[in-house]
Design a protein around this motif. Sequence first.
Motif, PDB file in Angstrom:
ATOM      1  N   PHE A 140     -10.658  18.963  28.336  1.00 10.98           N
ATOM      2  CA  PHE A 140      -9.693  17.974  28.907  1.00 10.98           C
ATOM      3  C   PHE A 140      -8.440  19.066  29.791  1.00 10.98           C
ATOM      4  N   TYR A 141      -8.253  20.255  29.168  1.00 14.89           N
ATOM      5  CA  TYR A 141      -7.368  21.072  29.969  1.00 14.89           C
ATOM      6  C   TYR A 141      -7.750  21.402  31.269  1.00 14.89           C
ATOM      7  N   TRP A 236     -14.112  11.848  28.713  1.00 20.02           N
ATOM      8  CA  TRP A 236     -12.868  12.070  28.100  1.00 20.02           C
ATOM      9  C   TRP A 236     -11.818  10.957  28.504  1.00 20.02           C
ATOM     10  N   THR A 237     -11.051  10.709  27.592  1.00 24.22           N
ATOM     11  CA  THR A 237      -9.869   9.768  27.749  1.00 24.22           C
ATOM     12  C   THR A 237      -8.496  10.871  27.269  1.00 24.22           C
ATOM     13  N   MET A 238      -7.370  10.235  27.667  1.00 26.87           N
ATOM     14  CA  MET A 238      -6.161  10.947  27.572  1.00 26.87           C
ATOM     15  C   MET A 238      -5.549  10.497  25.899  1.00 26.87           C
ATOM     16  N   SER A 239      -6.021   9.554  25.454  1.00 33.98           N
ATOM     17  CA  SER A 239      -5.535   8.935  24.116  1.00 33.98           C
ATOM     18  C   SER A 239      -6.016   9.714  22.860  1.00 33.98           C
ATOM     19  N   CYS A 240      -5.119  10.020  21.990  1.00 35.22           N
ATOM     20  CA  CYS A 240      -5.336  10.876  20.662  1.00 35.22           C
ATOM     21  C   CYS A 240      -6.160   9.670  19.830  1.00 35.22           C
ATOM     22  N   PHE A 241      -6.817  10.256  19.230  1.00 40.39           N
ATOM     23  CA  PHE A 241      -7.856   9.426  18.117  1.00 40.39           C
ATOM     24  C   PHE A 241      -7.071   9.078  17.115  1.00 40.39           C
ATOM     25  N   SER A 242      -7.035   7.818  16.695  1.00 44.62           N
ATOM     26  CA  SER A 242      -6.481   7.061  15.399  1.00 44.62           C
ATOM     27  C   SER A 242      -7.675   6.238  14.740  1.00 44.62           C
ATOM     28  N   LYS A 243      -7.219   5.948  13.453  1.00 41.87           N
ATOM     29  CA  LYS A 243      -8.142   5.213  12.806  1.00 41.87           C
ATOM     30  C   LYS A 243      -7.569   4.271  11.724  1.00 41.87           C
ATOM     31  N   PRO A 244      -7.095   3.029  11.929  1.00 44.11           N
ATOM     32  CA  PRO A 244      -7.811   2.361  12.762  1.00 44.11           C
ATOM     33  C   PRO A 244      -7.263   2.245  14.211  1.00 44.11           C
ATOM     34  N   HIS A 245      -7.552   1.341  15.073  1.00 40.97           N
ATOM     35  CA  HIS A 245      -6.915   1.248  16.358  1.00 40.97           C
ATOM     36  C   HIS A 245      -5.273   1.012  16.111  1.00 40.97           C
ATOM     37  N   LEU A 246      -4.557   1.582  17.137  1.00 42.08           N
ATOM     38  CA  LEU A 246      -3.136   1.380  17.151  1.00 42.08           C
ATOM     39  C   LEU A 246      -2.439  -0.182  17.161  1.00 42.08           C
ATOM     40  N   GLY A 247      -3.438  -0.744  17.720  1.00 45.11           N
ATOM     41  CA  GLY A 247      -3.489  -2.498  17.766  1.00 45.11           C
ATOM     42  C   GLY A 247      -2.314  -2.649  18.746  1.00 45.11           C
ATOM     43  N   LEU A 248      -1.854  -2.031  19.824  1.00 41.96           N
ATOM     44  CA  LEU A 248      -0.936  -2.238  20.974  1.00 41.96           C
ATOM     45  C   LEU A 248      -1.280  -3.255  21.681  1.00 41.96           C
ATOM     46  N   SER A 263      -0.705  17.995  20.750  1.00 39.22           N
ATOM     47  CA  SER A 263      -2.012  18.291  20.401  1.00 39.22           C
ATOM     48  C   SER A 263      -2.866  17.562  19.477  1.00 39.22           C
ATOM     49  N   CYS A 264      -4.156  16.918  19.746  1.00 40.01           N
ATOM     50  CA  CYS A 264      -4.569  16.133  18.944  1.00 40.01           C
ATOM     51  C   CYS A 264      -6.241  16.028  19.276  1.00 40.01           C
ATOM     52  N   ARG A 265      -6.844  15.432  18.586  1.00 39.61           N
ATOM     53  CA  ARG A 265      -8.367  15.219  18.875  1.00 39.61           C
ATOM     54  C   ARG A 265      -8.304  14.026  19.800  1.00 39.61           C
ATOM     55  N   LEU A 266      -8.883  14.074  20.955  1.00 40.50           N
ATOM     56  CA  LEU A 266      -8.714  13.022  22.072  1.00 40.50           C
ATOM     57  C   LEU A 266     -10.120  11.994  21.960  1.00 40.50           C
ATOM     58  N   VAL A 267     -10.129  10.666  22.315  1.00 38.13           N
ATOM     59  CA  VAL A 267     -10.902   9.841  22.194  1.00 38.13           C
ATOM     60  C   VAL A 267     -11.877  10.068  23.294  1.00 38.13           C
ATOM     61  N   ILE A 268     -13.133  10.096  23.246  1.00 38.78           N
ATOM     62  CA  ILE A 268     -14.309  10.026  24.065  1.00 38.78           C
ATOM     63  C   ILE A 268     -15.058   8.638  23.867  1.00 38.78           C
ATOM     64  N   LYS A 269     -15.354   8.292  25.224  1.00 37.01           N
ATOM     65  CA  LYS A 269     -16.021   7.019  25.335  1.00 37.01           C
ATOM     66  C   LYS A 269     -17.334   6.847  26.161  1.00 37.01           C
ATOM     67  N   GLY A 270     -18.068   5.753  25.913  1.00 39.85           N
ATOM     68  CA  GLY A 270     -19.217   5.567  26.681  1.00 39.85           C
ATOM     69  C   GLY A 270     -20.391   5.790  26.520  1.00 39.85           C
ATOM     70  N   GLY A 271     -20.775   6.820  25.224  1.00 39.14           N
ATOM     71  CA  GLY A 271     -22.178   7.035  25.039  1.00 39.14           C
ATOM     72  C   GLY A 271     -22.722   8.265  25.974  1.00 39.14           C
ATOM     73  N   SER A 272     -24.057   8.692  25.648  1.00 40.91           N
ATOM     74  CA  SER A 272     -24.505   9.714  26.757  1.00 40.91           C
ATOM     75  C   SER A 272     -26.194   9.730  26.560  1.00 40.91           C
ATOM     76  N   TYR A 273     -26.530  10.735  27.268  1.00 40.15           N
ATOM     77  CA  TYR A 273     -28.071  10.797  27.358  1.00 40.15           C
ATOM     78  C   TYR A 273     -28.578  11.368  25.936  1.00 40.15           C
ATOM     79  N   THR A 274     -27.680  11.988  25.185  1.00 41.95           N
ATOM     80  CA  THR A 274     -28.239  12.343  23.639  1.00 41.95           C
ATOM     81  C   THR A 274     -28.059  11.347  22.604  1.00 41.95           C
ATOM     82  N   GLY A 275     -27.326  10.201  22.867  1.00 36.24           N
ATOM     83  CA  GLY A 275     -27.377   9.244  21.896  1.00 36.24           C
ATOM     84  C   GLY A 275     -27.849   7.941  22.009  1.00 36.24           C
ATOM     85  N   SER A 276     -27.982   7.233  21.102  1.00 34.16           N
ATOM     86  CA  SER A 276     -28.553   5.761  21.088  1.00 34.16           C
ATOM     87  C   SER A 276     -27.516   4.697  21.970  1.00 34.16           C
TER      88      SER A 276
END
Length: 308
Positions: A140-141, A236-248, A263-276
């Motif tokens: 991300f940097y 990559w997204t610029m959003s910090c991971f939360s559990k559950p959603h922030l609900g905004l 600093s935080c763990r950032l949300v990644i989205k979309g799946g990849s060639y490695t996953g189902s």
Amino acid sequence: LTCLVLIAAELSAAETHFTVGEHTVAPLEVFQDCAECPEMIVLPMGKFTMGATLEDSALLARYFPKPKAGEPSVFTQEGPPHEVLIDQPIAMGRNEVTNEEWMACVDDGGCRHTPDPTIIVKFKDVKADDPRQPVIDVSFYDILEYVAWLNAKVGSDVYRPPTEAEWEYAARAGTSTKFAQGDTLTKEQANFTAFQWVGDRYFSDRNRLGMPISVDKLDAANGWGLRHMSGNVFEWTMSCFSKPHLGLTTSSAYLAVAENETSCRLVIKGGSYTGSKEYARPAYRGSRRENERVRSVGFRVLRETGGR
């Protein structure tokens, strides 16, 4: 000076427009701010239901060990579903940022990191270094350097990574099904790995590609023309991971939170060639540290098209 290249017009003049230089750009129109800039698609304004139901989230549980007694058997980080209004106009990258687009930044001195495109495919090192393959092995940097370079190119602070709300809105493209393509996803539409049961274990398809492919390959565009929002590489997204959603309730609220986090763990989205394909649902949320460089994670950029 900004040099806008118009590529295609899809909607009527009645829709919301924005102006770059001497040109007017309409929703679902594809444009480039400069020769080295990624192709962008102007998104329609609107609202959507973000997140997934517990039933849909439970699809991922099959790939993980059974929870201990008293623990939930579903991925609660995808909920609760909630309505989000996109209240700031944006354009999203038509494609994942490619190797050639990244290296333009490196060659121009804007990006310091030269990614390693090596991927292990069937126990062999393979280079995912085709100019039109998505760039991988970027943190991300690193991405912040890339968008700073883009902004310097166009002379305005308009490019940035998307928030997870903006990303999911773009990925859904006005749909409410599990995928933008419907309730299922095929290998002709997305680059993911198929899995099947053999006895009591899951095994991956022996014919899987095992690597990211060119952004131009497959019938991979959603209804708004955005390619590979499902599969190919996580993004990559610029959003910090939360559990559950922030609900905004608005995209501007999600942006304000993302800009104020450190600093935080950032949300990644979309799946990849490695996953189902379950990972390729728009609602899926994974996470990575900002400084991680991963062979299955790339990104696409967002462009703000109105003032704040």
